[in-house]
Design a protein around this motif. Structure first.
Motif, mmCIF file in Angstrom:
data_model
loop_
_atom_site.group_PDB
_atom_site.id
_atom_site.type_symbol
_atom_site.label_atom_id
_atom_site.label_comp_id
_atom_site.label_asym_id
_atom_site.label_seq_id
_atom_site.Cartn_x
_atom_site.Cartn_y
_atom_site.Cartn_z
ATOM 1 N N ILE A 127 0.806 -1.219 0.000
ATOM 2 C CA ILE A 127 0.000 0.000 0.000
ATOM 3 C C ILE A 127 0.841 1.271 0.000
ATOM 4 N N LEU A 128 2.149 1.164 0.316
ATOM 5 C CA LEU A 128 3.012 2.343 0.282
ATOM 6 C C LEU A 128 3.891 2.385 -0.962
ATOM 7 N N ASP A 129 3.664 1.489 -1.908
ATOM 8 C CA ASP A 129 4.426 1.497 -3.151
ATOM 9 C C ASP A 129 4.079 2.722 -3.994
ATOM 10 N N TYR A 130 4.899 2.961 -5.043
ATOM 11 C CA TYR A 130 4.713 4.186 -5.821
ATOM 12 C C TYR A 130 3.346 4.258 -6.499
ATOM 13 N N SER A 131 2.843 3.126 -7.003
ATOM 14 C CA SER A 131 1.547 3.160 -7.676
ATOM 15 C C SER A 131 0.464 3.700 -6.757
ATOM 16 N N SER A 132 0.528 3.321 -5.478
ATOM 17 C CA SER A 132 -0.462 3.817 -4.525
ATOM 18 C C SER A 132 -0.294 5.317 -4.277
ATOM 19 N N LEU A 133 0.944 5.788 -4.193
ATOM 20 C CA LEU A 133 1.180 7.229 -4.058
ATOM 21 C C LEU A 133 0.601 7.970 -5.252
ATOM 22 N N ALA A 134 0.834 7.452 -6.449
ATOM 23 C CA ALA A 134 0.307 8.092 -7.658
ATOM 24 C C ALA A 134 -1.216 8.148 -7.628
ATOM 25 N N VAL A 135 -1.847 7.067 -7.188
ATOM 26 C CA VAL A 135 -3.311 7.018 -7.135
ATOM 27 C C VAL A 135 -3.846 7.965 -6.070
ATOM 28 N N GLN A 136 -3.190 8.040 -4.915
ATOM 29 C CA GLN A 136 -3.647 8.960 -3.873
ATOM 30 C C GLN A 136 -3.540 10.411 -4.336
ATOM 31 N N ARG A 137 -2.483 10.735 -5.066
ATOM 32 C CA ARG A 137 -2.364 12.097 -5.602
ATOM 33 C C ARG A 137 -3.470 12.381 -6.610
ATOM 34 N N LEU A 138 -3.764 11.419 -7.456
ATOM 35 C CA LEU A 138 -4.846 11.583 -8.427
ATOM 36 C C LEU A 138 -6.176 11.799 -7.720
ATOM 37 N N LEU A 139 -6.470 10.967 -6.726
ATOM 38 C CA LEU A 139 -7.751 11.070 -6.033
ATOM 39 C C LEU A 139 -7.889 12.394 -5.293
ATOM 40 N N THR A 140 -6.804 12.882 -4.692
ATOM 41 C CA THR A 140 -6.870 14.175 -4.014
ATOM 42 C C THR A 140 -7.321 15.260 -4.978
ATOM 43 N N SER A 141 -6.761 15.254 -6.176
ATOM 44 C CA SER A 141 -7.124 16.265 -7.174
ATOM 45 C C SER A 141 -8.565 16.093 -7.635
#
Length: 474
Positions: A67-81
């Motif tokens: 859950i802390l891998d880069y793909s999850s970071l990318a998805v969390q940034r997308l969802l925030t926007s």
């Protein structure tokens, strides 16, 4: 004319179609990489690194271990926007030529529609791990539910969190505390915005009770007592700026996960009762947390820190916790039946899991920042293992000009950065960096947020994907 209805086919994006839609959304110019570490009074600029997004898999839901891998970071940034396109943000200095264009782009129908198209799939990716982490079974009654609430001990004092311990034991406590405060900004600067999604509509007296909590958060319409304004004063007294998403590049994966979780529950009204549960647990546990937070900030910064945000919450959230239990959860159960209890409990338990993930992640990041010099020294033995051929690893050769900024990201395994020529400023968090010259480098820990900027006319460097750097030391 045929009266046979066509079968209903739910909307779903998958595979290449989903990947293309994600890239199309993130290719909006306001989401491109930044040339500076901070966004200066422009709440519409969010660095989504669209050049990397075509290479990610959005279909396979990661488990807790990933859950802390880069793909999850990318998805969390997308969802925030995507979530925040529902909120109104205006620059503190007013809308000028550049920000006016960005304002129109961020709130444009195209940006909002493209975001909504990919949101369900990204939510499944971001929060799907909770299906394996939380299971609520058995027959629930009001009595067993009250016994469960009592067993949580949410109102009781708790020991210091891993993050609090990491700050107090840090080699640079003020830097660590500032990194900690930055993680709260996505939530606290637009406080109660996800909650407002759930007081629209009509569902009786409990709706009005929930609205009372929101009124408290907004200072009863007095701006100087609005909780987000109180948090601005805390940031200012700690030497930080207060414009929305100035520190976007320093937000951790788990910090966005926690903030997005409430948007996720509020945006999807089928999860309404989970929100009620998560709300209760948040409000009940915030009392003790805010007391500890105020004490920690005073210990680190001294009397010049303005901790009113936390002392105010320590006072009113005790009241909010009782309201959430007696005025929201219990009346909703009485009105809609015990069938909703498992959903309420699930909201509590999911939030507890996310709290743990966030606490562990930030504590690890603070340790990573503190150990910067140590990881720089580890370059020598790891590089020797690679250079001698004792260890082999995939390598990327990179040449970048002066001023080239590698926007913050993380890796799914340990890596070695080796400088062939030139100078790099390697950044591991807010106000945390190492200068790397030719022949030097650093070990980059798995899942740790970092970035870099080139300080020489040109820098030639290599990234070796070693997987586990410890294997290079044996």
């Amino acid at each position: 004319m045929s009266h046979v209805t066509r079968p209903y086919i739910p909307f779903e994006l998958r595979g290449q179609e989903l990947r293309d839609a994600v890239v199309r959304y993130a290719s909006n110019p306001i989401y491109l990489d930044n040339e500076e570490w901070e966004n200066s009074d422009n709440p519409y600029r969010r660095q989504l690194r669209p050049q990397v997004l075509p290479h990610l898999d959005y279909d396979s839901v990661p488990g807790r271990a990933e859950i802390l891998d880069y793909s999850s970071l990318a998805v969390q940034r997308l969802l925030t926007s995507i979530y925040e396109a529902d909120l109104v943000f205006l620059p503190k200095s007013g809308l000028h030529e550049e920000t006016w264009q960005d304002f129109k782009s961020f709130y444009s129908p195209s940006n909002r529609v493209l975001g909504e198209m990919i949101r369900p799939a990204l939510e499944k990716y971001a929060f799907g791990f909770l299906d394996d982490e939380v299971e609520v079974s058995g027959q629930w009654t009001k009595e067993s539910f009250r016994a469960y609430i009592e067993s949580l001990g949410a109102n009781e004092p708790a020991g210091a969190s891993l993050t609090e311990k990491a700050i107090l034991s840090s080699a640079d406590r003020e830097r660590a505390a500032r990194m900690w405060l930055i993680q709260f900004a996505p939530d606290f600067l637009s406080e109660a915005s996800p909650m407002i999604r759930n007081v629209m509509g009509y569902y009786g007296a409990t709706q009005s009770e929930w609205f009372k909590i929101i009124i408290d958060e907004y200072g009863y319409g007095v701006h100087d007592t609005k909780h987000s304004r109180l948090f601005e004063r805390t940031l200012e007294s700690a030497g930080l700026q207060t414009d929305i998403h100035r520190y976007w590049q320093y937000y951790l994966n788990s910090s966005l996960l926690m903030n997005n979780y409430f948007h996720y529950l509020g945006k999807n009204h089928e999860l309404f009762f989970r929100y009620v549960g998560a709300l209760y647990y948040t409000e009940a546990t915030l009392v003790d947390f805010c007391r500890r937070a105020a004490n920690l900030l005073t210990t680190v910064f001294g009397e010049e820190i303005d901790a009113t945000y936390f002392t105010e919450h320590a006072h009113i959230d005790q009241h909010h916790g009782r309201m959430a239990l007696e005025k929201l959860m219990i009346p909703l159960i009485e009105e809609h039946g015990e069938q909703i209890i498992p959903e309420i409990v699930r909201g509590i338990e999911e939030y507890r899991v996310i709290q743990t993930v966030s606490d562990e992640d930030l504590a690890a990041q603070i340790a990573w920042m503190d150990r910067g010099p140590e990881f720089k020294k580890l370059h020598a033995p790891v590089w020797e293992a690679l250079e001698s051929g004792r260890v082999t690893a995939p390598v990327a050769d990179i040449v970048e000009p002066k001023g080239e900024l590698s926007n913050t990201h993380c890796h799914d395994g340990d890596e070695l950065c080796h400088i062939v020529s030139g100078t790099m400023k390697f950044v591991s968090g807010f106000d945390s960096y190492q200068i790397l010259e030719a022949g030097e480098g650093t070990v980059i820990q798995k899942n740790r947020l970092h970035g870099a900027i080139i300080e020489s006319d040109e820098c030639v460097y290599q990234i070796h994907s070693v997987g586990d750097y410890q294997k290079c030391l044996s």
